[in-house]
Design a protein around this motif. Structure first.
Motif, PDB file in Angstrom:
ATOM      1  N   ILE A   9     -13.118  20.382 -41.520  1.00 48.87           N
ATOM      2  CA  ILE A   9     -14.000  21.267 -41.119  1.00 48.87           C
ATOM      3  C   ILE A   9     -13.402  22.596 -41.385  1.00 48.87           C
ATOM      4  CG2 ILE A   9     -15.582  22.393 -39.542  1.00 48.87           C
ATOM      5  CD1 ILE A   9     -15.966  19.695 -38.248  1.00 48.87           C
ATOM      6  N   ALA A  10     -13.980  23.374 -42.072  1.00 54.61           N
ATOM      7  CA  ALA A  10     -13.376  24.789 -42.165  1.00 54.61           C
ATOM      8  C   ALA A  10     -14.204  25.799 -41.416  1.00 54.61           C
ATOM      9  CB  ALA A  10     -13.478  25.030 -43.861  1.00 54.61           C
ATOM     10  N   ILE A  11     -13.621  26.306 -40.338  1.00 56.13           N
ATOM     11  CA  ILE A  11     -14.433  27.131 -39.462  1.00 56.13           C
ATOM     12  C   ILE A  11     -13.609  28.485 -39.382  1.00 56.13           C
ATOM     13  CG2 ILE A  11     -15.477  27.573 -37.362  1.00 56.13           C
ATOM     14  CD1 ILE A  11     -16.200  24.563 -37.221  1.00 56.13           C
ATOM     15  N   ALA A  12     -14.066  29.583 -39.328  1.00 54.58           N
ATOM     16  CA  ALA A  12     -13.048  30.670 -38.958  1.00 54.58           C
ATOM     17  C   ALA A  12     -12.872  30.825 -37.220  1.00 54.58           C
ATOM     18  CB  ALA A  12     -13.833  31.873 -39.334  1.00 54.58           C
ATOM     19  N   LEU A  13     -11.725  30.754 -36.738  1.00 51.49           N
ATOM     20  CA  LEU A  13     -11.334  30.661 -35.469  1.00 51.49           C
ATOM     21  C   LEU A  13     -10.862  31.845 -35.051  1.00 51.49           C
ATOM     22  CD1 LEU A  13     -10.048  26.936 -35.470  1.00 51.49           C
ATOM     23  CD2 LEU A  13     -12.281  27.853 -34.760  1.00 51.49           C
ATOM     24  N   LEU A  14     -11.681  32.908 -34.692  1.00 54.32           N
ATOM     25  CA  LEU A  14     -11.058  34.043 -34.162  1.00 54.32           C
ATOM     26  C   LEU A  14     -11.008  34.507 -32.951  1.00 54.32           C
ATOM     27  CD1 LEU A  14     -13.117  36.045 -36.993  1.00 54.32           C
ATOM     28  CD2 LEU A  14     -10.781  35.369 -37.064  1.00 54.32           C
ATOM     29  N   ALA A  15     -11.632  33.641 -32.145  1.00 60.15           N
ATOM     30  CA  ALA A  15     -11.717  33.819 -30.583  1.00 60.15           C
ATOM     31  C   ALA A  15     -10.544  33.453 -29.604  1.00 60.15           C
ATOM     32  CB  ALA A  15     -13.164  32.931 -30.176  1.00 60.15           C
ATOM     33  N   ALA A  16     -10.386  34.185 -28.827  1.00 63.91           N
ATOM     34  CA  ALA A  16      -9.260  34.014 -27.933  1.00 63.91           C
ATOM     35  C   ALA A  16     -10.271  33.441 -26.681  1.00 63.91           C
ATOM     36  CB  ALA A  16      -8.539  35.386 -27.382  1.00 63.91           C
ATOM     37  N   ALA A  17      -9.315  32.642 -25.679  1.00 61.25           N
ATOM     38  CA  ALA A  17     -10.145  31.802 -24.625  1.00 61.25           C
ATOM     39  C   ALA A  17     -10.709  32.843 -23.588  1.00 61.25           C
ATOM     40  CB  ALA A  17      -9.550  30.829 -23.905  1.00 61.25           C
ATOM     41  N   PRO A  18     -11.979  32.984 -23.145  1.00 62.03           N
ATOM     42  CA  PRO A  18     -12.331  34.006 -22.072  1.00 62.03           C
ATOM     43  C   PRO A  18     -11.615  33.349 -20.668  1.00 62.03           C
ATOM     44  CG  PRO A  18     -14.108  32.386 -22.366  1.00 62.03           C
ATOM     45  CD  PRO A  18     -13.066  32.356 -23.482  1.00 62.03           C
ATOM     46  N   ALA A 232      -6.601  23.203 -35.534  1.00 60.05           N
ATOM     47  CA  ALA A 232      -7.121  24.635 -35.073  1.00 60.05           C
ATOM     48  C   ALA A 232      -5.811  25.602 -35.353  1.00 60.05           C
ATOM     49  CB  ALA A 232      -7.270  24.620 -33.331  1.00 60.05           C
ATOM     50  N   HIS A 233      -6.102  26.672 -36.042  1.00 58.25           N
ATOM     51  CA  HIS A 233      -5.325  27.582 -36.489  1.00 58.25           C
ATOM     52  C   HIS A 233      -4.689  28.335 -35.246  1.00 58.25           C
ATOM     53  CE1 HIS A 233      -3.326  31.009 -38.573  1.00 58.25           C
ATOM     54  NE2 HIS A 233      -3.844  31.872 -37.851  1.00 58.25           N
ATOM     55  N   GLU A 234      -5.369  28.436 -34.116  1.00 60.50           N
ATOM     56  CA  GLU A 234      -4.693  29.167 -33.050  1.00 60.50           C
ATOM     57  C   GLU A 234      -3.764  28.339 -32.166  1.00 60.50           C
ATOM     58  OE1 GLU A 234      -7.441  29.263 -29.166  1.00 60.50           O
ATOM     59  OE2 GLU A 234      -8.812  29.710 -30.827  1.00 60.50           O
ATOM     60  N   HIS A 235      -4.016  26.786 -32.598  1.00 56.56           N
ATOM     61  CA  HIS A 235      -3.013  25.937 -31.866  1.00 56.56           C
ATOM     62  C   HIS A 235      -1.935  25.398 -33.066  1.00 56.56           C
ATOM     63  CE1 HIS A 235      -6.445  24.935 -29.069  1.00 56.56           C
ATOM     64  NE2 HIS A 235      -5.656  26.052 -28.467  1.00 56.56           N
ATOM     65  N   ASP A 236      -1.635  26.303 -33.872  1.00 50.35           N
ATOM     66  CA  ASP A 236      -0.672  25.825 -34.796  1.00 50.35           C
ATOM     67  C   ASP A 236      -0.997  24.592 -35.511  1.00 50.35           C
ATOM     68  OD1 ASP A 236       0.802  28.122 -34.200  1.00 50.35           O
ATOM     69  OD2 ASP A 236       1.768  27.261 -32.616  1.00 50.35           O
ATOM     70  N   GLY A 237      -2.366  24.402 -35.990  1.00 48.22           N
ATOM     71  CA  GLY A 237      -2.778  23.337 -36.726  1.00 48.22           C
ATOM     72  C   GLY A 237      -2.912  21.915 -35.866  1.00 48.22           C
ATOM     73  N   LEU A 238      -2.621  22.167 -34.662  1.00 52.51           N
ATOM     74  CA  LEU A 238      -2.726  20.927 -33.742  1.00 52.51           C
ATOM     75  C   LEU A 238      -4.206  20.635 -33.704  1.00 52.51           C
ATOM     76  CD1 LEU A 238      -0.041  21.403 -31.035  1.00 52.51           C
ATOM     77  CD2 LEU A 238      -0.020  19.942 -32.918  1.00 52.51           C
ATOM     78  N   TRP A 239      -4.730  19.404 -33.448  1.00 50.45           N
ATOM     79  CA  TRP A 239      -5.900  18.927 -33.330  1.00 50.45           C
ATOM     80  C   TRP A 239      -6.948  19.185 -32.391  1.00 50.45           C
ATOM     81  CZ3 TRP A 239      -8.716  17.114 -37.996  1.00 50.45           C
ATOM     82  CH2 TRP A 239      -8.017  16.959 -39.118  1.00 50.45           C
ATOM     83  N   SER A 260     -10.899  17.510 -26.077  1.00 49.89           N
ATOM     84  CA  SER A 260      -9.442  17.483 -26.023  1.00 49.89           C
ATOM     85  C   SER A 260      -8.955  18.458 -27.186  1.00 49.89           C
ATOM     86  CB  SER A 260      -8.955  16.268 -26.575  1.00 49.89           C
ATOM     87  OG  SER A 260      -9.332  15.928 -27.756  1.00 49.89           O
ATOM     88  N   GLU A 261      -7.677  18.993 -26.904  1.00 52.25           N
ATOM     89  CA  GLU A 261      -7.267  19.789 -27.974  1.00 52.25           C
ATOM     90  C   GLU A 261      -5.543  19.582 -27.937  1.00 52.25           C
ATOM     91  OE1 GLU A 261      -6.336  23.497 -25.159  1.00 52.25           O
ATOM     92  OE2 GLU A 261      -7.943  23.609 -26.315  1.00 52.25           O
ATOM     93  N   ARG A 262      -5.164  20.049 -29.318  1.00 47.87           N
ATOM     94  CA  ARG A 262      -3.553  20.087 -29.327  1.00 47.87           C
ATOM     95  C   ARG A 262      -3.056  18.689 -29.496  1.00 47.87           C
ATOM     96  NH1 ARG A 262      -1.490  25.315 -27.744  1.00 47.87           N
ATOM     97  NH2 ARG A 262      -3.117  26.381 -26.344  1.00 47.87           N
ATOM     98  N   SER A 263      -3.562  17.739 -30.252  1.00 48.56           N
ATOM     99  CA  SER A 263      -3.215  16.545 -30.465  1.00 48.56           C
ATOM    100  C   SER A 263      -2.526  16.686 -32.080  1.00 48.56           C
ATOM    101  CB  SER A 263      -4.216  15.381 -30.894  1.00 48.56           C
ATOM    102  OG  SER A 263      -4.877  15.087 -29.659  1.00 48.56           O
ATOM    103  N   PRO A 264      -1.350  15.948 -32.042  1.00 45.15           N
ATOM    104  CA  PRO A 264      -0.520  16.175 -33.457  1.00 45.15           C
ATOM    105  C   PRO A 264      -1.297  15.675 -34.512  1.00 45.15           C
ATOM    106  CG  PRO A 264       0.506  14.408 -32.121  1.00 45.15           C
ATOM    107  CD  PRO A 264      -0.731  15.213 -31.076  1.00 45.15           C
ATOM    108  N   ALA A 265      -2.075  14.789 -34.450  1.00 48.99           N
ATOM    109  CA  ALA A 265      -2.649  14.126 -35.478  1.00 48.99           C
ATOM    110  C   ALA A 265      -4.327  13.846 -34.997  1.00 48.99           C
ATOM    111  CB  ALA A 265      -2.198  13.006 -36.009  1.00 48.99           C
ATOM    112  N   MET A 266      -5.157  13.714 -36.078  1.00 52.02           N
ATOM    113  CA  MET A 266      -6.622  13.256 -35.888  1.00 52.02           C
ATOM    114  C   MET A 266      -6.641  11.913 -34.918  1.00 52.02           C
ATOM    115  SD  MET A 266      -9.900  13.334 -38.580  1.00 52.02           S
ATOM    116  CE  MET A 266     -11.554  13.127 -37.775  1.00 52.02           C
TER     117      MET A 266
END
Length: 297
Positions: A9-18, A232-239, A260-266
Motif C-alpha cells: 500500500i502506498a500511503i503518505a505517512l506524515l503524522a506523528a503519534a498524538p 511504515a516509513h516512520e518505523h524505518d520500513g518495519l511492518w 500491530s507494528e514494527r514487524s521485520p516482515a509482513m
C-alpha cells in the motif's frame, strides 16, 4: 488464509503519534447488554480467565518483534476484553472500515441509497483494498475533519485521522476499532439494515489473498474482516499489520481488532496477529482448546 505476495500500500505517512494516556492492561466495559442478566456476562469471562489470557498473550509476545494489542467484544454474552492498549497504532487500510461507516451514515442523513458508482467505490475499497477508491470516499465525507466529526458523534473518542488526506496514517486503539465494528453491525445501531448487510457482505468477500488475520480464529465459522498492511516509513520500513472483523464461532458473535507494528516482515506480523486472535477467541468462546493448552501452538 495466509497471504502470499500482496502488493504494498502506498500511503503518505506524515503524522506523528498524538499524546495518549496509558490505558489499563485489561479494560472491562459496562458488563450487561439490554435484556441480559449480569450473571451471564460475569460467567462469560472470569477474572481467572482474564489473568490466564493476559499471561498467555504476554508470554507469546515476549519473543515476538514489535508491539501488538487487541480488543474483543462478545456480543452473545456481553463480555469485553482488551490487552496492551497503551498507545495508538497506525491503521493503514483498516481505516477503510472507518471511512465506510462515515460514508454510509452520510448517505442515510441525505435520505438516499448509494449510486452505482458509489457502490463500486465502496466495494473496491473493502474487497480489493483499493487506495484510490478510499481516497475518493474520504474526500466525499469531508476528509480528516469529516471523519473525526463522524467518529466523535458516535462516541469513538480515541481515533485521530491522519493529517491532510493521509487517511492511512489514522491512529487508533483496538477498542475504538471494535466500537467502529459495533456501530457498523449492531441491529439496533445507527446504520440501517440495508447498509449494515451491505457492509458485512463486502467484508465477507475480500479477495482471497487478503483473507488472513482474525479469520484464523474462525476456520469453520462466519468471517467478515478488513486487514491493513504497510511497511511504515516512520518505523524505518518495519511492518504495520492489522486485522479487524466480525466472527461467528461456536455460537458466539465476536467483534475483534488486533493491531500491530514494527514487524521485520509482513508474514511475521501476520503470524503475530493471527496467534493473538486465536488465543483471545479460544478463551471467550470456552473452546475445549484452553489457553494453557494453546501455549504450544
Amino acid at each position: 488464509m495466509r497471504v502470499r505476495g500482496i502488493s504494498l500500500i502506498a500511503i503518505a505517512l506524515l503524522a506523528a503519534a498524538p499524546g495518549w494516556a496509558a490505558n489499563p492492561l485489561v479494560t472491562p466495559r459496562p458488563a450487561a447488554t439490554a435484556g441480559q442478566p449480569e450473571s451471564v456476562v460475569e460467567s462469560a469471562l472470569s477474572q481467572d480467565d482474564r489473568r490466564a489470557l493476559d499471561q498467555a498473550l504476554e508470554r507469546y509476545l515476549r519473543d515476538r518483534p514489535g508491539r501488538a494489542a487487541l480488543a474483543v467484544y462478545d456480543r452473545t454474552t456481553g463480555a469485553r476484553y482488551a490487552f496492551h492498549e497503551r498507545a495508538p497504532f497506525m491503521l493503514a487500510s483498516v481505516g477503510k472500515v472507518d471511512i465506510l461507516l462515515a460514508f454510509l451514515l452520510d448517505k442515510q442523513r441525505e435520505r438516499r441509497r448509494l449510486s452505482d458508482y458509489e457502490r463500486k467505490l465502496a466495494a473496491r475499497m473493502i474487497r480489493n483494498s483499493d487506495n484510490d477508491c478510499a481516497h475518493e470516499l474520504y474526500l466525499t465525507i469531508g476528509g480528516r475533519k469529516g471523519l473525526a466529526k463522524a467518529l466523535r458523534g458516535l462516541g469513538i473518542d480515541h481515533t485521530s485521522p491522519g493529517p491532510g488526506l493521509s487517511w492511512g496514517s489514522t491512529r487508533s486503539l483496538p477498542s475504538d476499532q471494535v466500537e467502529v465494528l459495533e456501530r457498523l453491525t449492531d441491529p439496533g445501531g445507527p446504520v440501517s439494515e440495508h447498509n449494515r448487510r451491505y457492509a458485512l457482505d463486502l467484508m465477507s468477500s475480500v479477495l482471497p489473498d487478503q483473507a488472513w488475520g482474525v479469520s484464523a480464529a474462525a476456520p469453520r465459522g462466519e468471517v467478515a474482516l478488513k486487514n491493513g498492511w504497510l511497511p511504515a516509513h516512520e518505523h524505518d520500513g518495519l511492518w504495520t499489520i492489522n486485522s479487524v472483523g466480525r466472527l461467528v464461532v461456536r455460537g458466539h458473535e465476536l467483534l475483534i481488532a488486533v493491531l500491530s507494528e514494527r514487524s521485520p516482515a509482513m508474514e511475521t506480523g501476520i503470524a503475530t496477529v493471527e496467534h493473538l486472535a486465536r488465543l483471545a477467541v479460544r478463551t471467550l468462546t470456552g473452546s475445549e482448546t484452553t489457553v494453557s493448552a494453546a501455549r504450544a501452538s
